[in-house]
Design an enzyme around this catalytic site. Structure first.
Site, PDB file in Angstrom:
ATOM      1  N   GLU A   7       0.826  -1.209   0.000  1.00  0.00           N
ATOM      2  CA  GLU A   7       0.000   0.000   0.000  1.00  0.00           C
ATOM      3  C   GLU A   7       0.867   1.269   0.000  1.00  0.00           C
ATOM      4  O   GLU A   7       0.437   2.318  -0.441  1.00  0.00           O
ATOM      5  CB  GLU A   7      -0.921   0.007   1.236  1.00  0.00           C
ATOM      6  CG  GLU A   7      -2.378   0.135   0.893  1.00  0.00           C
ATOM      7  CD  GLU A   7      -3.305   0.164   2.108  1.00  0.00           C
ATOM      8  OE1 GLU A   7      -2.907   0.572   3.209  1.00  0.00           O
ATOM      9  OE2 GLU A   7      -4.482  -0.220   1.930  1.00  0.00           O
TER      10      GLU A   7
ATOM     11  N   HIS B  47       7.645 -26.848  -1.159  1.00  0.00           N
ATOM     12  CA  HIS B  47       7.053 -27.992  -1.855  1.00  0.00           C
ATOM     13  C   HIS B  47       5.913 -27.550  -2.771  1.00  0.00           C
ATOM     14  O   HIS B  47       5.120 -28.364  -3.225  1.00  0.00           O
ATOM     15  CB  HIS B  47       6.578 -29.025  -0.829  1.00  0.00           C
ATOM     16  CG  HIS B  47       7.721 -29.566  -0.018  1.00  0.00           C
ATOM     17  ND1 HIS B  47       8.368 -30.735  -0.316  1.00  0.00           N
ATOM     18  CD2 HIS B  47       8.382 -29.038   1.045  1.00  0.00           C
ATOM     19  CE1 HIS B  47       9.361 -30.934   0.550  1.00  0.00           C
ATOM     20  NE2 HIS B  47       9.384 -29.901   1.380  1.00  0.00           N
TER      21      HIS B  47
ATOM     22  N   LYS C  86     -13.893   0.163  -4.202  1.00  0.00           N
ATOM     23  CA  LYS C  86     -14.970   0.591  -3.301  1.00  0.00           C
ATOM     24  C   LYS C  86     -16.039   1.330  -4.099  1.00  0.00           C
ATOM     25  O   LYS C  86     -17.238   1.110  -3.899  1.00  0.00           O
ATOM     26  CB  LYS C  86     -14.415   1.516  -2.211  1.00  0.00           C
ATOM     27  CG  LYS C  86     -13.482   0.827  -1.228  1.00  0.00           C
ATOM     28  CD  LYS C  86     -13.064   1.795  -0.130  1.00  0.00           C
ATOM     29  CE  LYS C  86     -11.997   1.196   0.764  1.00  0.00           C
ATOM     30  NZ  LYS C  86     -11.404   2.137   1.696  1.00  0.00           N
TER      31      LYS C  86
END
Ligand SMILES: O=P(O)(O)OC[C@H]1O[C@](O)(CO)[C@@H](O)[C@@H]1O
Length: 448
Positions: free
Chosen positions: A290, A311, A425
């Site tokens: 951010e 793995h 948003k």
């Protein structure tokens, strides 16, 4: 043991030169000074810089008292928050708690559960089912007070709590951590009489772990917040602009990652060899992602838990596109001791390890991985944490925060805003027909 975090960049040399790093020392110093004199971008969000050295005994005591009151009343606490409003607490709590904490009986501290960091309907229904018949409380954390995910979860949980214990008792089991004077949560908390804590105006969510945002839940989990703050305060001193570049690990880390970025290493993978550090990496991803991912630039932050991910993602790291570097958080000493037992039949062929510590095996896996990845073209930075305790984790948090501010300034961005988060948003509100978004609703629906 010397309880100081150490940084080792020797395994990046060969990909970048020590001379290139030294050439950036003056710039790093300038960026560090800009943080302290407030002359850089986002300078209204620098309150985190001096939090460790400025928090008072009275503030800590108040947090400890609230934690004690909640511990006495509640067997479960739901921590509602998203991003910087919960990742710091979870990072510290997970790194310093028993790996099977929620299964422990005869507890002195409540089980801490998390909500408001997703919009999963099943998740909330299952959480409510778990809470049935248990004495629970809520810590609701939102700086803005308007973030949809925590607001939605809080509405549901608050209603459930009030239904179970009544409004009068519920208000003693809810704590709100939010803005000092504004926002929906501030207004609600004031009206209903919840205990309130303030997130200072000049501290952004992702830098807020050393405010009540992190300290209250961490204290509630039974962790010594004074040691956490002391560790952070130590690192505040060790990363101050007056500390020479060669000794300033925040400046060195910031420069090294930017030099690697310039050489095409666009992805930084934070790796650990201890499962308790998973949420430290989640916190770190938000902090750096951010802060730096803007203006179409910035290192992409990823994380892996080793040896598990050796793995799975191990193949990609060893032989995929060479655009990555690795930063490994290495814990020098485990808190416990366990040796490998001898087995008479030795069918698994592990008797050569009998009598050795499990941590010795882990350390050899770590060393082997480092050398293999460096050989495979992956520069390696090592952050050595002496042990998992509150003092060392406090150092680690502040080290990463300080380096992030410096690194963002070196990159040339404002490390304290997050304008890009608004795009999803806005679309979500438009799609939900939120009042005030009528024009956006009309436009977005034409695209469907
Ligand atoms: O504390 P708030 O205001 O609910 O925000 C939570 C998170 O959401 C963001 O603002 C992004 O939307 C983050 O920066 C922040 O940590």
């Amino acid at each position: 043991m010397d309880k100081v975090i150490k940084l080792d960049i020797s395994k990046t040399l060969g990909f970048i030169n020590q001379a290139d790093i030294n050439n950036q020392a003056a710039l790093a110093k300038k960026c560090n000074e800009a943080l302290h004199d407030g002359s850089g971008k986002g300078n209204d969000f620098l309150g985190w810089l001096n939090l460790p050295s400025s928090i008072t005994d009275a503030e800590l005591k108040d947090i400890e008292d609230t934690a004690k009151a909640l511990q006495a009343k509640c067997e479960v606490i739901v921590l509602v928050g998203i991003g910087g409003s919960y990742l710091g607490s979870r990072a510290v709590i997970d790194s310093l708690s028993n790996a099977f904490d929620w299964l422990q009986r005869d507890r002195k501290t409540p089980v801490i559960l998390y909500a408001g960091n997703n919009i999963g309907e099943d998740y909330l229904v299952e959480l409510l089912a778990y809470l049935k018949g248990k004495s629970f409380g809520i810590i609701n954390i939102s700086k803005s007070g308007t973030t949809t995910e925590p607001a939605l979860a809080f509405r549901i949980l608050k209603a459930e709590l009030e239904k179970t214990v009544g409004k009068g008792e519920a208000k003693h089991r809810i704590v709100a951590i939010t803005d000092a004077a504004r926002g929906a949560l501030f207004t609600l908390a004031t009206k209903e009489g919840f205990k309130k804590y303030v997130i200072p105006d000049n501290v952004g969510g992702r830098y807020s772990v050393l405010t009540p945002v992190g300290l209250l839940p961490i204290a509630l989990a039974g962790i010594d917040i004074r040691q956490l703050v002391a560790g952070a305060a130590y690192m505040e001193k060790e990363t101050a602009p007056a500390v020479p570049f060669g000794k300033n690990i925040a400046e060195i880390y910031a420069v090294t990652r930017n030099e690697l970025y310039k050489k095409g290493k666009k992805i930084e993978i934070l790796a650990n060899f201890n499962p308790k550090l998973h949420y430290i990496a989640e916190w770190w991803k938000q902090l750096y992602g951010e802060s730096e991912g803007k203006e179409n630039k910035g290192i992409f932050n990823a994380a892996v838990d080793f040896t598990a991910d050796l793995h799975s993602m191990g193949q990609w790291i060893q032989e995929g596109e060479r655009s990555i570097f690795e930063t490994v958080i290495s814990v020098a000493q485990p808190n416990e001791t366990l040796t490998v037992p001898t087995d008479e039949e030795n069918l698994d062929g592990l008797n050569f390890l009998a009598g050795k510590r499990v941590d010795f095996v882990n350390k050899m896996a770590e060393l082997g991985t480092q050398l293999a990845h460096v050989d495979g073209g992956v520069p390696n930075i090592k952050v050595e944490v002496p042990k998992l305790d509150a003092y060392c984790i406090g150092q680690l948090l502040y080290f990463f925060e300080k380096a992030c501010g410096i690194s963002g300034y070196i990159l040339g961005v404002n490390p304290f805003d997050q304008p890009g988060v608004e795009a999803y948003k806005k679309n979500m509100f438009a799609l939900l027909d939120k009042p005030g978004f009528e024009k956006d609703s009309e436009a977005i629906k034409k695209r469907l």
